[in-house]
Design a protein around this motif. Structure first.
Motif, PDB file in Angstrom:
ATOM      1  N   GLY A 128      43.777  23.481  54.293  1.00  0.00           N
ATOM      2  CA  GLY A 128      44.581  23.015  53.168  1.00  0.00           C
ATOM      3  C   GLY A 128      44.469  23.952  51.990  1.00  0.00           C
ATOM      4  N   ARG A 129      44.801  23.430  50.815  1.00  0.00           N
ATOM      5  CA  ARG A 129      44.837  24.222  49.583  1.00  0.00           C
ATOM      6  C   ARG A 129      43.468  24.214  48.906  1.00  0.00           C
ATOM      7  NH1 ARG A 129      48.989  25.997  46.459  1.00  0.00           N
ATOM      8  NH2 ARG A 129      50.435  24.841  47.776  1.00  0.00           N
ATOM      9  N   VAL A 130      43.012  25.409  48.553  1.00  0.00           N
ATOM     10  CA  VAL A 130      41.744  25.582  47.838  1.00  0.00           C
ATOM     11  C   VAL A 130      42.026  26.455  46.625  1.00  0.00           C
ATOM     12  CG1 VAL A 130      39.412  26.512  47.939  1.00  0.00           C
ATOM     13  CG2 VAL A 130      40.400  25.448  49.961  1.00  0.00           C
ATOM     14  N   THR A 131      41.600  26.002  45.453  1.00  0.00           N
ATOM     15  CA  THR A 131      41.734  26.792  44.234  1.00  0.00           C
ATOM     16  C   THR A 131      40.336  27.088  43.708  1.00  0.00           C
ATOM     17  OG1 THR A 131      43.853  25.776  43.717  1.00  0.00           O
ATOM     18  CG2 THR A 131      42.714  26.864  41.914  1.00  0.00           C
ATOM     19  N   VAL A 132      40.087  28.373  43.464  1.00  0.00           N
ATOM     20  CA  VAL A 132      38.774  28.830  43.018  1.00  0.00           C
ATOM     21  C   VAL A 132      38.946  29.539  41.682  1.00  0.00           C
ATOM     22  CG1 VAL A 132      36.795  30.270  43.614  1.00  0.00           C
ATOM     23  CG2 VAL A 132      38.103  29.178  45.419  1.00  0.00           C
ATOM     24  N   SER A 133      38.071  29.240  40.721  1.00  0.00           N
ATOM     25  CA  SER A 133      38.146  29.917  39.421  1.00  0.00           C
ATOM     26  C   SER A 133      37.358  31.220  39.469  1.00  0.00           C
ATOM     27  CB  SER A 133      37.585  29.014  38.320  1.00  0.00           C
ATOM     28  OG  SER A 133      36.184  28.915  38.444  1.00  0.00           O
ATOM     29  N   ILE A 173      47.338  34.613  43.208  1.00  0.00           N
ATOM     30  CA  ILE A 173      46.436  34.850  42.080  1.00  0.00           C
ATOM     31  C   ILE A 173      47.198  34.518  40.802  1.00  0.00           C
ATOM     32  CG2 ILE A 173      45.094  36.562  40.821  1.00  0.00           C
ATOM     33  CD1 ILE A 173      44.896  38.134  43.469  1.00  0.00           C
ATOM     34  N   THR A 174      46.616  33.632  40.005  1.00  0.00           N
ATOM     35  CA  THR A 174      47.168  33.321  38.690  1.00  0.00           C
ATOM     36  C   THR A 174      46.091  33.610  37.659  1.00  0.00           C
ATOM     37  OG1 THR A 174      46.483  31.017  38.906  1.00  0.00           O
ATOM     38  CG2 THR A 174      48.738  31.551  39.577  1.00  0.00           C
ATOM     39  N   ASP A 175      46.402  33.474  36.390  1.00  0.00           N
ATOM     40  CA  ASP A 175      45.425  33.756  35.345  1.00  0.00           C
ATOM     41  C   ASP A 175      44.197  32.862  35.498  1.00  0.00           C
ATOM     42  OD1 ASP A 175      46.863  35.789  34.150  1.00  0.00           O
ATOM     43  OD2 ASP A 175      47.953  34.429  32.834  1.00  0.00           O
ATOM     44  N   GLY A 176      43.085  33.472  35.902  1.00  0.00           N
ATOM     45  CA  GLY A 176      41.809  32.763  36.011  1.00  0.00           C
ATOM     46  C   GLY A 176      41.554  32.068  37.334  1.00  0.00           C
ATOM     47  N   TYR A 177      42.531  32.052  38.263  1.00  0.00           N
ATOM     48  CA  TYR A 177      42.356  31.295  39.508  1.00  0.00           C
ATOM     49  C   TYR A 177      42.916  32.031  40.719  1.00  0.00           C
ATOM     50  CZ  TYR A 177      41.278  27.481  36.392  1.00  0.00           C
ATOM     51  OH  TYR A 177      40.703  26.703  35.411  1.00  0.00           O
ATOM     52  N   LEU A 178      42.310  31.750  41.871  1.00  0.00           N
ATOM     53  CA  LEU A 178      42.790  32.206  43.163  1.00  0.00           C
ATOM     54  C   LEU A 178      43.054  30.963  43.994  1.00  0.00           C
ATOM     55  CD1 LEU A 178      43.216  34.279  45.495  1.00  0.00           C
ATOM     56  CD2 LEU A 178      40.756  34.112  45.899  1.00  0.00           C
ATOM     57  N   THR A 179      44.254  30.839  44.524  1.00  0.00           N
ATOM     58  CA  THR A 179      44.615  29.704  45.364  1.00  0.00           C
ATOM     59  C   THR A 179      44.922  30.195  46.769  1.00  0.00           C
ATOM     60  OG1 THR A 179      45.557  28.544  43.470  1.00  0.00           O
ATOM     61  CG2 THR A 179      46.213  27.763  45.640  1.00  0.00           C
ATOM     62  N   ILE A 180      44.289  29.558  47.755  1.00  0.00           N
ATOM     63  CA  ILE A 180      44.475  29.916  49.162  1.00  0.00           C
ATOM     64  C   ILE A 180      44.851  28.659  49.925  1.00  0.00           C
ATOM     65  CG2 ILE A 180      43.343  30.761  51.249  1.00  0.00           C
ATOM     66  CD1 ILE A 180      41.512  32.408  49.456  1.00  0.00           C
ATOM     67  N   VAL A 226      28.702  43.143  39.405  1.00  0.00           N
ATOM     68  CA  VAL A 226      30.085  42.947  39.828  1.00  0.00           C
ATOM     69  C   VAL A 226      30.644  41.813  38.990  1.00  0.00           C
ATOM     70  CG1 VAL A 226      31.631  42.331  41.712  1.00  0.00           C
ATOM     71  CG2 VAL A 226      29.562  43.595  42.197  1.00  0.00           C
ATOM     72  N   HIS A 227      31.844  42.016  38.462  1.00  0.00           N
ATOM     73  CA  HIS A 227      32.503  40.962  37.681  1.00  0.00           C
ATOM     74  C   HIS A 227      33.975  40.918  38.079  1.00  0.00           C
ATOM     75  CE1 HIS A 227      33.187  38.197  34.398  1.00  0.00           C
ATOM     76  NE2 HIS A 227      34.267  38.890  34.098  1.00  0.00           N
ATOM     77  N   VAL A 228      34.457  39.727  38.420  1.00  0.00           N
ATOM     78  CA  VAL A 228      35.833  39.548  38.878  1.00  0.00           C
ATOM     79  C   VAL A 228      36.647  38.828  37.817  1.00  0.00           C
ATOM     80  CG1 VAL A 228      37.291  38.441  40.624  1.00  0.00           C
ATOM     81  CG2 VAL A 228      35.125  39.467  41.287  1.00  0.00           C
ATOM     82  N   ARG A 229      37.865  39.314  37.614  1.00  0.00           N
ATOM     83  CA  ARG A 229      38.836  38.625  36.752  1.00  0.00           C
ATOM     84  C   ARG A 229      40.114  38.442  37.553  1.00  0.00           C
ATOM     85  NH1 ARG A 229      40.259  41.980  32.117  1.00  0.00           N
ATOM     86  NH2 ARG A 229      39.764  43.662  33.523  1.00  0.00           N
ATOM     87  N   PHE A 230      40.710  37.274  37.426  1.00  0.00           N
ATOM     88  CA  PHE A 230      41.999  37.019  38.051  1.00  0.00           C
ATOM     89  C   PHE A 230      43.058  37.046  36.962  1.00  0.00           C
ATOM     90  CE2 PHE A 230      39.338  34.437  41.135  1.00  0.00           C
ATOM     91  CZ  PHE A 230      39.348  35.414  42.115  1.00  0.00           C
ATOM     92  N   LEU A 231      43.920  38.036  37.043  1.00  0.00           N
ATOM     93  CA  LEU A 231      45.029  38.153  36.120  1.00  0.00           C
ATOM     94  C   LEU A 231      46.299  37.833  36.897  1.00  0.00           C
ATOM     95  CD1 LEU A 231      43.924  41.473  34.403  1.00  0.00           C
ATOM     96  CD2 LEU A 231      43.535  39.146  33.622  1.00  0.00           C
ATOM     97  N   SER A 232      47.384  37.695  36.240  1.00  0.00           N
ATOM     98  CA  SER A 232      48.637  37.348  36.898  1.00  0.00           C
ATOM     99  C   SER A 232      48.922  38.269  38.083  1.00  0.00           C
ATOM    100  CB  SER A 232      49.777  37.427  35.879  1.00  0.00           C
ATOM    101  OG  SER A 232      50.979  37.059  36.495  1.00  0.00           O
TER     102      SER A 232
END
Length: 192
Positions: A80-85, A182-189, A105-111
């Motif tokens: 199903g759908r999982v959203t991770v910040s 990938i959206t601002d601050g989040y990854l949705t799979i 290591v530092h990850v940022r989710f941008l648009s």
């Protein structure tokens, strides 16, 4: 003839001055850099890419690979759908930092892009990429490496190795990614 031979010998002994030496040194350095880019960089990039991929997901599962991050991440993905910040991802990376050959290591989710800042081996670099799903396979989209790491790693080579390992692991665990965003601050799979 003796006079012209003396003039020719005298011309050979003349120096071209500092400008000539600087030009010769510059051409020598440019030749060395070109040879490095053409001959050594692809081998170094491929070796580093395989090493990093082996740390994340070994190509052949062994007893030692049980602690590899990617197999455990895929196994933990619910259907199903999982959203991770990005905060959750950075927390996870802090927990597995002993596994990775980096200092930070530092990850940022941008648009539509993931931007990963990496510090290791005395160098800092930024790796960024988009993500797309085609025919049930995930692929990195327009990968880029900036900073000193770009001298050692080729973004397309690294992306190819990581794509192959990730998709192999998904197939091995009989998982399929339907959508990744990938959206601002989040990854949705979305998986099944």
């Amino acid at each position: 003839m003796r006079v012209s031979a003396r003039r020719l010998a005298a011309r050979r002994r003349e120096t071209t001055g500092c400008a000539g030496h600087v030009i010769r040194i510059g051409l020598g350095l440019a030749t060395i850099a070109l040879l490095f880019l053409l001959l050594a960089r692809p081998q170094i990039s491929a070796a580093l890419g395989r090493s990093l991929a082996d740390l994340l997901a070994p190509s052949v599962p062994t007893v030692d690979s049980a602690d590899a991050p990617l197999p455990s991440l895929v196994a933990a993905l619910p259907a199903g759908r999982v959203t991770v910040s990005e905060a959750e991802v950075n927390g996870y990376l802090a927990d597995i930092s002993a596994t990775l050959p980096v200092e930070a290591v530092h990850v940022r989710f941008l648009s539509e892009r993931a931007v990963i800042s990496v510090r290791g081996y005395g160098m800092t670099g930024v790796i960024s990429s988009g993500m797309i799903v085609r025919d049930g396979r995930i692929a990195l989209l327009d990968p880029q490496i900036e900073g000193p790491l770009a001298m050692l790693l080729s973004a397309p080579d690294l992306a190819a190795v990581l794509n192959e390992r990730l998709n192999t692991e998904l197939l091995r665990q009989d998982r399929q990614i339907i959508e990744a965003r990938i959206t601002d601050g989040y990854l949705t799979i979305v998986t099944r």
